[in-house]
Design an enzyme around this catalytic site. Structure first.
Site, PDB file in Angstrom:
ATOM      1  N   GLY A  95       0.783  -1.235   0.000  1.00 35.50           N
ATOM      2  CA  GLY A  95       0.000   0.000   0.000  1.00 35.50           C
ATOM      3  C   GLY A  95       0.810   1.279   0.000  1.00 35.50           C
ATOM      4  CG  HIS A 102       5.421   7.777   4.108  1.00 30.30           C
ATOM      5  ND1 HIS A 102       5.824   7.196   2.926  1.00 30.30           N
ATOM      6  CD2 HIS A 102       4.079   7.628   4.164  1.00 30.30           C
ATOM      7  CE1 HIS A 102       4.767   6.708   2.285  1.00 30.30           C
ATOM      8  NE2 HIS A 102       3.691   6.951   3.022  1.00 30.30           N
TER       9      HIS A 102
END
Length: 115
Positions: A95, A102
């Site tokens: 995903g 991050h």
């Protein structure tokens, strides 16, 4: 510190693209997500370009430890008091939408919870 001139998070970290900053130091930038999933949804990025968790090595341990320790403090400062989610999407099948490591810190009422 390595950067990618085509990476949106590198551009945000360099100040070339504006963001709603929550925290910044020489290694890390934290800013509000532009499409939040919950009342508090921030992204924490290293300023050095690391494409994903797949590229993380032992040399990144101090940075990742710092990031994981900073997240709870910032969530408290942002008023999150009943828990939060910490998410690192890795690769296309995981995903990950932006090719720069991050961490999502997401708190507040849980829209992902089944009613």
């Amino acid at each position: 510190m390595s950067t990618d001139p085509n990476c949106i998070f590198c551009k945000i970290a360099a100040g070339q693209i504006p963001s709603r900053k929550v925290y910044e130091d020489e290694e890390i930038l934290v800013f509000h997500d532009i499409h939040p999933w919950a009342p508090v949804h921030v992204l924490m990025v290293p300023k050095a370009h690391i494409p994903s968790m797949v590229e993380v090595g032992p040399e990144h341990a101090p940075l990742l430890g710092k990031m994981m320790a900073l997240g709870p403090r910032l969530m408290r400062e942002l008023g999150v008091s009943n828990g939060f989610r910490t998410i690192v999407n890795t690769g296309a099948d995981g995903g990950q939408e932006v090719g720069h490591l991050h961490i999502h810190f997401i708190g507040g009422p849980r829209p992902w919870a089944k009613g």
